[in-house]
Structures are given as C-alpha cells and as structure tokens.
Design an enzyme around this catalytic site. Structure first.
Site, PDB file in Angstrom:
ATOM      1  N   SER A  26      -0.582  -7.742  -1.172  1.00  0.00           N
ATOM      2  CA  SER A  26      -1.738  -6.863  -0.957  1.00  0.00           C
ATOM      3  C   SER A  26      -2.810  -6.963  -2.035  1.00  0.00           C
ATOM      4  O   SER A  26      -3.961  -6.608  -1.778  1.00  0.00           O
ATOM      5  CB  SER A  26      -1.297  -5.406  -0.816  1.00  0.00           C
ATOM      6  OG  SER A  26      -0.870  -4.884  -2.044  1.00  0.00           O
ATOM      7  N   LYS A  64      -3.107  -0.641  -6.533  1.00  0.00           N
ATOM      8  CA  LYS A  64      -4.281  -0.812  -5.671  1.00  0.00           C
ATOM      9  C   LYS A  64      -5.534  -0.737  -6.528  1.00  0.00           C
ATOM     10  O   LYS A  64      -5.484  -0.536  -7.730  1.00  0.00           O
ATOM     11  CB  LYS A  64      -4.335   0.278  -4.590  1.00  0.00           C
ATOM     12  CG  LYS A  64      -3.127   0.337  -3.681  1.00  0.00           C
ATOM     13  CD  LYS A  64      -2.993  -0.885  -2.816  1.00  0.00           C
ATOM     14  CE  LYS A  64      -1.746  -0.804  -1.944  1.00  0.00           C
ATOM     15  NZ  LYS A  64      -1.490  -2.034  -1.240  1.00  0.00           N
TER      16      LYS A  64
END
Length: 118
Positions: A26, A64
């Site tokens: 990711s 993230k």
C-alpha cells in the site's frame, strides 16, 4: 546523525518507542514490505507519513500518509492507492488513534535512513 540515531535507538529501548514493520504494497514506492520503522510522537501534518491504529481493528497498525488533518480526525491514504485500504474505506481516523510518525527506517540496511521529508 549517527550520534542522534544512537540516542534515539537507545531511548527506544529504554522507553519502548513503537516500531512497525511494513506489510503489503500500500505504500509503494515510498516504503517496501519488510521495511522496519522507528515511530516517534509528533505533530501530524498533511503529506507526512503517520502510523495509526486501524479504526475497525485497533490491534492492527497502519502506515499511511496524512491527506487532511483537522482538530479531531486525520484522513489517511496509501501512496499506492490501488492496493491500499485507507480512509476511502473506513473514513477519517480519530486523532486518538494516531501513534505518531515514522522517522527512521532501520531495516533493511541498504535502505536505512531518516524519513524526515516523507
């Protein structure tokens, strides 16, 4: 820089600062699966990397990028959006679930270094 790293890692052992291992694609190309990161508390700013507890599975930590920040929540996204579970799926993350920001990649050795600008 080496002295600062030694102090941080020594402090991490004494205080047990969070460390995380990147799993999955990711955050490609910024972070690779297997990267190990030292996390420090600090201000959350848009565009910077953050480590948060998953809002639906608090035992799971996510690395993230902060997309938007307000007084109570942080919207996070993965750099590799097609392979990321992020705020598009679970909504903004409450600020209380933000552990901090990764500041140093200590493994693998050939990719180790500061993450100040990410």
């Amino acid at each position: 820089m080496a002295v600062l790293l030694a102090v941080l890692l020594g402090t991490a052992r004494l205080v047990t600062l969070p460390r995380v291992t990147v799993e999955g694609p990711s955050m490609l190309p910024t972070l690779l699966p297997g990267d190990r990161l030292l996390v420090l508390p600090g201000p959350v700013r848009p565009g910077r990397l953050v480590v948060v507890s998953h809002p639906r599975d608090p035992g799971l930590l996510l690395v993230k990028r902060a997309d938007a920040v307000d007084g109570r929540t942080v919207t996070v996204r993965g750099d590799n959006r097609s392979a990321s579970t992020d705020s598009r799926h679970f909504g903004p993350v409450p600020r209380r679930l933000v552990l901090g920001r990764p500041v140093y990649r200590y493994t693998p050795a050939d990719r180790s270094g500061w993450l100040w600008s990410t």
